[in-house]
Design a protein around this motif. Structure first.
Motif, PDB file in Angstrom:
ATOM      1  N   ILE A  50       6.735   5.307  -3.622  1.00  0.00           N
ATOM      2  CA  ILE A  50       5.398   4.822  -2.963  1.00  0.00           C
ATOM      3  C   ILE A  50       5.508   4.088  -1.930  1.00  0.00           C
ATOM      4  O   ILE A  50       4.942   4.278  -0.772  1.00  0.00           O
ATOM      5  N   LEU A  88       3.782   4.595 -12.038  1.00  0.00           N
ATOM      6  CA  LEU A  88       4.070   4.661 -10.586  1.00  0.00           C
ATOM      7  C   LEU A  88       5.717   4.508  -9.917  1.00  0.00           C
ATOM      8  O   LEU A  88       5.969   3.411 -10.260  1.00  0.00           O
ATOM      9  N   MET A 136       6.331   6.668   0.894  1.00  0.00           N
ATOM     10  CA  MET A 136       4.989   7.122   1.295  1.00  0.00           C
ATOM     11  C   MET A 136       4.316   6.027   2.022  1.00  0.00           C
ATOM     12  O   MET A 136       3.584   6.326   3.364  1.00  0.00           O
ATOM     13  N   VAL A 137       4.253   4.881   1.693  1.00  0.00           N
ATOM     14  CA  VAL A 137       3.344   3.974   2.669  1.00  0.00           C
ATOM     15  C   VAL A 137       4.256   3.700   3.811  1.00  0.00           C
ATOM     16  O   VAL A 137       3.597   3.781   5.314  1.00  0.00           O
ATOM     17  N   MET A 185      -3.389   9.173   1.679  1.00  0.00           N
ATOM     18  CA  MET A 185      -3.821   8.123   2.630  1.00  0.00           C
ATOM     19  C   MET A 185      -5.355   7.752   2.037  1.00  0.00           C
ATOM     20  O   MET A 185      -5.890   7.639   3.319  1.00  0.00           O
ATOM     21  N   GLY A 186      -5.929   8.253   1.016  1.00  0.00           N
ATOM     22  CA  GLY A 186      -7.178   8.044   0.903  1.00  0.00           C
ATOM     23  C   GLY A 186      -8.019   8.854   1.873  1.00  0.00           C
ATOM     24  O   GLY A 186      -9.087   8.724   2.181  1.00  0.00           O
ATOM     25  N   ILE A 194      -2.802   7.653  -2.913  1.00  0.00           N
ATOM     26  CA  ILE A 194      -1.832   7.061  -1.952  1.00  0.00           C
ATOM     27  C   ILE A 194      -1.280   8.267  -1.072  1.00  0.00           C
ATOM     28  O   ILE A 194      -1.200   7.920  -0.066  1.00  0.00           O
ATOM     29  N   ALA A 195      -0.876   9.375  -1.672  1.00  0.00           N
ATOM     30  CA  ALA A 195      -0.444  10.340  -0.936  1.00  0.00           C
ATOM     31  C   ALA A 195      -1.298  10.939   0.149  1.00  0.00           C
ATOM     32  O   ALA A 195      -0.693  11.604   1.041  1.00  0.00           O
ATOM     33  N   LEU A 250      -3.972   7.540  -8.814  1.00  0.00           N
ATOM     34  CA  LEU A 250      -3.281   6.663  -7.872  1.00  0.00           C
ATOM     35  C   LEU A 250      -2.495   7.284  -7.099  1.00  0.00           C
ATOM     36  O   LEU A 250      -2.597   7.048  -5.669  1.00  0.00           O
ATOM     37  N   THR A 251      -1.517   7.933  -7.435  1.00  0.00           N
ATOM     38  CA  THR A 251      -0.629   8.566  -6.580  1.00  0.00           C
ATOM     39  C   THR A 251      -1.279   9.756  -5.543  1.00  0.00           C
ATOM     40  O   THR A 251      -0.968   9.774  -4.645  1.00  0.00           O
ATOM     41  N   LEU A 264       3.301   7.087   6.021  1.00  0.00           N
ATOM     42  CA  LEU A 264       1.973   7.412   6.408  1.00  0.00           C
ATOM     43  C   LEU A 264       1.304   6.121   6.848  1.00  0.00           C
ATOM     44  O   LEU A 264       0.253   6.312   7.888  1.00  0.00           O
ATOM     45  N   TYR A 265       1.673   5.060   6.595  1.00  0.00           N
ATOM     46  CA  TYR A 265       1.128   3.937   7.191  1.00  0.00           C
ATOM     47  C   TYR A 265       1.693   3.075   8.168  1.00  0.00           C
ATOM     48  O   TYR A 265       1.671   3.364   9.355  1.00  0.00           O
TER      49      TYR A 265
END
Lengths: 443, 370
Positions: free
Chosen positions: A288, A283, A291-292, B49-50, B46-47, B42-43, A295-296
């Protein structure tokens, strides 16, 4: 404890360690000073920008930099009607007020902007004003008249009619004293803006504030939203230190405990930890985080959490495992087992303390990595939405093409602070490395 | 398996080695495959957002389609109920086309299956410069730029640092050695950070080099000039990367060689009076070959993914900036595609390393099966 003391004494022999410690101490003092003088809420308020910065120039450089370079750029002048000698003449139903706003202009460069802020209180109708600009040579330039709302701003610099009459932008033309439009020169001396106002109502009051914006501001300059960069530069310090320290503590300690647990129990536990580490290496951390962030949320505390979470099963586990494996079978651990120490006790009190000294240099050098990680995210536009940080200043500078426009201070000052943080911790870390790992010293 | 003849016993021993290696390799291969699949899954989660990105995507589809229909003069005369019905059917078709009507879990497994087969699918928003929508094309188009930049810089850093470290480990404590130790903390800052300063100095204060991009605009016609232009654009990013990692790299290799050149067998060789070059080649480099190759391979892995931020700062059209754009567009296939490619390359490199270790290090060969 004795071991630590002797290590500290040995550290004194390394000039780089002293230098690093001095830098870190300076940063810590700066952080404490910042948090005390500008409380958290106030810092957020200030960084949000808006009206509180109305009398700060846009994109002004630091004063000291200009003076060191031998420049004579003007500072901002604020002339308030409270200090002016106001003439009043009452008539039926209102008053005629003449407010002369006088100031000396002795710089060789033109100001960057001129604004007049007005606020009226009381009165039953909107006040009316007429503005006249008096140059040192006695020339009078009429700037027109208008009605005034409760709180109003006259942007003298953005007056196209005036610009047409002067043949230059107003904040140049009003100071040029009739010199050539192609090569305007500042006419130094006393300038005066007279505000002739008619206010209606007996209790009516008119407040005026003339702001002649300079081209330099404070110790750090200002940015495109007129915010004083000092706020961000100062508040960036505690944020960077806290982020770096928490992330470093979070990742090293969890990693260490997990590595020790794996080594102690061995077998399936160890294998699981090893496989998890391998998955985690696949990962990629920064994508990541990006992305977080996209997106979040870009909250710095969420980022910190993700960094620590992804750092738990980092590649460091493999290194610690290699260090811990030989310790597992050492006699002192067998002795501890013999008198009945539990698993947790052996891991926490017997195994981890043994490799802690080796870890301290790594830990110290890890801090700047996270400080720069936070800055990287901010430069990508994923900085914390409300908190002022060094990375966000760099990001603003980049999106506003600061280098292209020649606002070098905007890029250099946060960069220097970042570099200072990086150097301080790295210098100390490298010296610690040589103190705690004597094998690197002796040959 | 007791044969009286020594040569055949030798051959059996060789066979046994081979069998052990094969067994070991297949185990490793399986483990690596499972690892890659978990990482990719997992990616994917995450990508997406579930699964939350799907809702965003549906909203986006709905607004685009309703705008299209409303703006189309052909549908102007249509009664509004009929028109909203038309919008509904078009939205449904688009949702079905993108498989958005299935639950996220089903689709995530589907993504994983495609990823495992390296079927990267089609991008949702992005396209390559030639206009292709295939994720494969988009990635392949960006790959050369990243490889060129990061390959040049990393190879330079690797070889310069190993040679310099060997040189310094022989001159332990010399002025050059102390200078490298003193400069090592400068590597605390990442490459993009030095990049900003280099851009400031060499593109703005003294404008001799371009501040960003890969070629001049418009690109030169002749191949020769094109190459020259790319090289000019590479100077600053390569310098930034080189400067940010060279000193720490030399420092750590130097320490590594110092530790290995104080081993007893090296002392012994010195005591025997062997020439320095022989000691360096056979007594220091040979046993340290595995770590050197490991670090070389890890460097190669790092090369594939590029660096988001350095490419952003220098406006370099590589994989890093591709990934950043893809995340910005929430273009999941491209994000997953990049990570899948990276994960596979990582796995292949790790696997190659295992084989190399088995060849280089006799200890691995003997203990391999256990």
């Amino acid at each position: 404890m004795n071991r630590w003391l002797s290590a500290m004494q040995e550290l004194r022999r390394y000039p780089s360690a002293i230098g690093g410690l001095a830098i870190i101490l300076f940063l810590i003092l700066l952080a404490v000073y910042t948090v005390v003088t500008i409380p958290y809420g106030e810092a957020l308020d200030k960084w949000r920008g808006g009206d509180m910065w109305r009398s700060t120039p846009v994109n002004a450089g630091p004063v000291w930099l200009d003076r060191v370079m031998g420049g004579d750029k003007p500072r901002t002048r604020i002339i308030h009607s409270d200090d002016a000698q106001i003439e009043e003449a009452a008539f039926e139903g209102g008053r005629q007020v003449r407010i002369p706003l006088v100031f000396d202009y002795d710089n060789s460069e033109f100001p960057s902007e001129i604004n007049l802020f007005l606020s009226t209180s009381g009165g039953d109708r909107e006040a009316f004003i007429r503005l006249n600009w008096h140059t040192p040579s006695g020339e009078v330039i009429p700037l027109g008249g208008q009605r005034v709302a409760r709180s109003d701003r006259v942007s003298i610099s953005q007056n196209p009619a005036l610009e047409g009459r002067l043949g230059m932008v107003p904040h140049v033309g009003l100071f040029a004293g009739g010199s050539e439009p192609g090569n305007p020169q500042v006419a130094q001396g006393q300038y005066r803006l007279t505000v002739d106002a008619i206010v209606f109502g007996d209790d009516a009051k008119l407040d005026t504030e003339l702001v002649v914006y300079g081209r330099v501001h404070g110790l750090a300059g200002s940015d495109f939203q007129r915010r004083d960069l000092m706020v961000a530069l100062m508040w960036g310090t505690p944020v960077a230190l806290a982020f770096g320290l928490l992330a470093a503590v979070g990742t090293t300690i969890t990693t260490l405990i997990i590595a020790a647990t794996g080594v102690w129990f061995g077998g399936l536990v160890d294998a699981t930890i090893q496989r998890l580490t391998e998955v985690n290496i696949i990962l990629p951390l920064l994508p990541i985080l990006v992305m977080v962030g996209t997106l979040y949320s870009t909250s710095i505390w969420l980022m910190l959490g993700v960094v620590i979470l992804l750092g738990i099963f980092s590649a460091g586990i493999k290194t610690y495992r290699a260090m811990l494996l030989p310790i597992k079978h050492s006699p002192y651990i067998e002795a501890a087992q013999a008198y009945g120490a539990g698993n947790t006790r052996i891991i926490m009190r017997y195994m981890i303390p043994r490799i802690l000294p080796v870890l301290i240099p790594t830990f110290v050098t890890l801090i700047p990595t996270f400080v720069f990680l936070e800055a990287s995210l901010a430069v990508l536009g994923l900085g914390d939405p409300v908190l002022p940080t060094w990375g966000k200043v760099l990001n603003d500078a980049q999106t506003q093409s600061a280098l292209y426009n020649g606002f070098y201070y905007w890029v250099v000052s946060p960069a220097v602070l970042l570099m200072l943080t990086g150097l301080g911790f790295a210098m100390l870390g490298f010296a610690l490395d040589r103190v705690f790992n004597p094998r690197l010293r002796t040959q | 398996m007791t044969s009286p003849l020594p040569p055949s016993a030798n051959r059996f021993g060789w066979l046994r080695d081979l069998r052990r290696i094969a067994f070991f390799m297949s185990k490793r291969l399986l483990a690596l495959f499972v690892t890659v699949m978990i990482g990719v899954y997992l990616t994917i989660v995450i990508a997406n957002m579930g699964g939350q990105v799907d809702e965003l995507r549906e909203l986006q589809i709905r607004s685009t389609i309703s705008e299209q229909v409303r703006a189309d003069p052909a549908f102007m005369q249509m009664p509004s109920e009929e028109r909203s019905e038309l919008i509904e059917t078009q939205v449904l078709m688009e949702v079905q086309r993108r498989n958005l009507d299935q639950p996220f879990f089903v689709r995530s497994i589907d993504y994983l299956r495609q990823a495992a087969q390296l079927d990267l699918g089609r991008a949702e928003e992005m396209h390559s410069d030639t206009g292709a929508r295939e994720v494969y094309d988009i990635i392949v188009e960006r790959l050369p730029a990243t490889l060129l930049l990061f390959g040049t810089a990393n190879l330079l850093v690797f070889f310069v640092s190993v040679y310099a470290a060997l040189y310094l480990s022989r001159r332990y404590g010399s002025r050059a050695d102390r200078a490298v130790i003193a400069l090592a903390p400068s590597s605390a800052a990442p490459a993009w950070f030095y990049g900003i300063f280099l851009i400031l100095f060499f593109a703005f204060l003294a404008p001799v080099l371009p501040p960003g991009g890969m070629v001049d605009i418009p690109p030169p016609d002749s191949r020769w000039e094109y190459g020259l232009s790319v090289m000019r654009h590479m100077v600053l990013p390569v310098t930034a990367m080189f400067f940010s990692s060279i000193f720490i790299s030399i420092y750590s290799w130097r320490t590594f060689f110092l530790i290995h050149s104080s081993e007893d067998y090296v002392e012994m060789a010195r005591a025997k009076g062997l020439p320095a070059s022989l000691i360096q080649g056979r007594y220091i480099l040979r046993p340290t070959l595995s770590p050197i190759i490991t670090s070389f391979a890890l460097m190669l892995i790092g090369l594939w993914s590029g660096s988001i931020i350095l490419e952003q700062v220098f406006n370099w059209p590589g994989l890093g900036s591709l990934l950043f754009q893809a995340i910005g567009y929430r273009d999941t296939p491209v994000i997953i595609g990049s990570v899948v490619v990276f994960a596979y390359l990582l796995a292949v490199t790790v696997f190659m390393l295992d084989i190399l270790y088995a060849i280089l290090d006799p200890r691995v060969r003997i203990e391999g099966g256990s």
